[in-house]
Design a protein around this motif. Structure first.
Motif, PDB file in Angstrom:
ATOM      1  N   HIS A  43      46.733 -47.175   7.542  1.00  0.00           N
ATOM      2  CA  HIS A  43      47.470 -46.320   6.885  1.00  0.00           C
ATOM      3  C   HIS A  43      48.798 -46.995   6.560  1.00  0.00           C
ATOM      4  N   LEU A  44      49.889 -46.271   5.875  1.00  0.00           N
ATOM      5  CA  LEU A  44      51.033 -46.907   5.616  1.00  0.00           C
ATOM      6  C   LEU A  44      52.056 -46.116   6.312  1.00  0.00           C
ATOM      7  N   THR A  45      53.155 -47.078   6.623  1.00  0.00           N
ATOM      8  CA  THR A  45      54.211 -46.263   7.290  1.00  0.00           C
ATOM      9  C   THR A  45      55.449 -46.953   6.910  1.00  0.00           C
ATOM     10  N   SER A  46      56.652 -46.045   7.057  1.00  0.00           N
ATOM     11  CA  SER A  46      57.699 -46.648   6.465  1.00  0.00           C
ATOM     12  C   SER A  46      58.517 -47.470   7.864  1.00  0.00           C
ATOM     13  N   LYS A  47      58.042 -47.202   9.027  1.00  0.00           N
ATOM     14  CA  LYS A  47      58.536 -47.817  10.013  1.00  0.00           C
ATOM     15  C   LYS A  47      58.341 -49.257  10.229  1.00  0.00           C
ATOM     16  N   THR A  48      59.599 -50.124  10.564  1.00  0.00           N
ATOM     17  CA  THR A  48      59.210 -51.636  10.875  1.00  0.00           C
ATOM     18  C   THR A  48      58.555 -51.651  12.159  1.00  0.00           C
ATOM     19  N   ILE A  49      58.107 -53.070  12.243  1.00  0.00           N
ATOM     20  CA  ILE A  49      57.431 -53.244  13.773  1.00  0.00           C
ATOM     21  C   ILE A  49      58.772 -53.178  14.840  1.00  0.00           C
ATOM     22  N   GLY A  50      59.832 -53.123  14.575  1.00  0.00           N
ATOM     23  CA  GLY A  50      60.850 -53.188  15.482  1.00  0.00           C
ATOM     24  C   GLY A  50      61.002 -51.787  15.888  1.00  0.00           C
ATOM     25  N   GLN A  51      60.926 -50.811  14.950  1.00  0.00           N
ATOM     26  CA  GLN A  51      61.184 -49.323  15.173  1.00  0.00           C
ATOM     27  C   GLN A  51      60.050 -48.809  16.006  1.00  0.00           C
ATOM     28  N   LYS A  52      58.790 -49.296  15.701  1.00  0.00           N
ATOM     29  CA  LYS A  52      57.801 -49.117  16.566  1.00  0.00           C
ATOM     30  C   LYS A  52      57.874 -49.532  17.879  1.00  0.00           C
ATOM     31  N   LEU A  53      58.365 -50.570  18.189  1.00  0.00           N
ATOM     32  CA  LEU A  53      58.487 -50.938  19.466  1.00  0.00           C
ATOM     33  C   LEU A  53      59.555 -50.477  20.275  1.00  0.00           C
ATOM     34  N   ALA A  54      60.719 -50.127  19.670  1.00  0.00           N
ATOM     35  CA  ALA A  54      61.774 -49.306  20.260  1.00  0.00           C
ATOM     36  C   ALA A  54      61.178 -47.912  20.596  1.00  0.00           C
ATOM     37  N   THR A  55      60.474 -47.154  19.602  1.00  0.00           N
ATOM     38  CA  THR A  55      59.942 -45.999  20.149  1.00  0.00           C
ATOM     39  C   THR A  55      59.207 -46.160  21.344  1.00  0.00           C
ATOM     40  N   LYS A  56      58.085 -47.413  21.215  1.00  0.00           N
ATOM     41  CA  LYS A  56      57.272 -47.331  22.664  1.00  0.00           C
ATOM     42  C   LYS A  56      58.098 -47.567  23.831  1.00  0.00           C
ATOM     43  N   LEU A  57      59.124 -48.261  23.591  1.00  0.00           N
ATOM     44  CA  LEU A  57      60.029 -48.721  24.904  1.00  0.00           C
ATOM     45  C   LEU A  57      60.819 -47.527  25.345  1.00  0.00           C
ATOM     46  N   LYS A  58      61.429 -46.394  24.516  1.00  0.00           N
ATOM     47  CA  LYS A  58      62.120 -45.201  24.697  1.00  0.00           C
ATOM     48  C   LYS A  58      61.044 -44.427  25.502  1.00  0.00           C
ATOM     49  N   VAL A  59      59.615 -44.380  25.081  1.00  0.00           N
ATOM     50  CA  VAL A  59      58.665 -43.551  25.681  1.00  0.00           C
ATOM     51  C   VAL A  59      58.592 -44.068  27.240  1.00  0.00           C
ATOM     52  N   THR A  60      58.342 -45.301  27.340  1.00  0.00           N
ATOM     53  CA  THR A  60      57.763 -46.076  28.743  1.00  0.00           C
ATOM     54  C   THR A  60      59.129 -45.661  29.509  1.00  0.00           C
ATOM     55  N   ALA A  61      60.289 -45.847  29.116  1.00  0.00           N
ATOM     56  CA  ALA A  61      61.528 -45.633  29.949  1.00  0.00           C
ATOM     57  C   ALA A  61      61.482 -44.211  30.313  1.00  0.00           C
ATOM     58  N   ARG A  62      61.149 -43.151  29.556  1.00  0.00           N
ATOM     59  CA  ARG A  62      61.366 -41.768  29.944  1.00  0.00           C
ATOM     60  C   ARG A  62      60.189 -41.677  30.930  1.00  0.00           C
ATOM     61  N   LYS A  63      59.044 -42.330  30.652  1.00  0.00           N
ATOM     62  CA  LYS A  63      58.056 -42.125  31.841  1.00  0.00           C
ATOM     63  C   LYS A  63      58.537 -42.778  33.166  1.00  0.00           C
ATOM     64  N   ILE A  64      58.973 -43.673  33.020  1.00  0.00           N
ATOM     65  CA  ILE A  64      59.597 -44.243  34.082  1.00  0.00           C
ATOM     66  C   ILE A  64      60.445 -43.364  35.161  1.00  0.00           C
ATOM     67  N   ARG A  65      61.263 -42.874  34.308  1.00  0.00           N
ATOM     68  CA  ARG A  65      62.479 -41.965  34.673  1.00  0.00           C
ATOM     69  C   ARG A  65      61.813 -40.918  35.475  1.00  0.00           C
ATOM     70  N   ASN A  66      60.703 -40.137  34.684  1.00  0.00           N
ATOM     71  CA  ASN A  66      60.005 -39.071  35.354  1.00  0.00           C
ATOM     72  C   ASN A  66      59.345 -39.479  36.543  1.00  0.00           C
ATOM     73  N   LEU A  67      58.910 -40.613  36.576  1.00  0.00           N
ATOM     74  CA  LEU A  67      58.083 -40.833  38.065  1.00  0.00           C
ATOM     75  C   LEU A  67      59.084 -41.136  39.289  1.00  0.00           C
ATOM     76  N   THR A  68      60.367 -41.457  38.865  1.00  0.00           N
ATOM     77  CA  THR A  68      61.126 -41.955  39.750  1.00  0.00           C
ATOM     78  C   THR A  68      62.301 -40.648  40.194  1.00  0.00           C
ATOM     79  N   GLN A  69      62.054 -39.733  39.534  1.00  0.00           N
ATOM     80  CA  GLN A  69      62.853 -38.521  39.907  1.00  0.00           C
ATOM     81  C   GLN A  69      62.176 -37.565  41.081  1.00  0.00           C
TER      82      GLN A  69
END
Length: 69
Positions: A43-69
């Motif tokens: 597929h084609l995407t307008s996201k850069t690799i950096g944007q993709k990684l930032a999105t994954k990091l945000k999701v991971t951080a959110r999951k960690i926060r949910n687990l620790t609450q």
């Protein structure tokens, strides 16, 4: 199956990417290709690799926060 346009090979996707970059007046022009394991196509995407990684990091951080609450 994905809702995006699928290309059978990386070469085919790169040709489409170059064509769009040359001829498109769209506001979101794709920047790169990527392989999709869901539909086994490229597929084609307008996201850069950096944007993709930032999105994954945000999701991971959110999951960690949910687990620790």
């Amino acid at each position: 199956m994905c809702s995006k346009i699928g290309y059978h090979s990386k070469r085919e996707a790169n040709i489409a990417l170059k064509d769009i970059k040359r001829n498109s007046s769209r506001s979101h022009i794709p920047k790169r290709t990527y392989y999709c394991r869901v539909c086994e196509a490229y597929h084609l995407t307008s996201k850069t690799i950096g944007q993709k990684l930032a999105t994954k990091l945000k999701v991971t951080a959110r999951k960690i926060r949910n687990l620790t609450q």
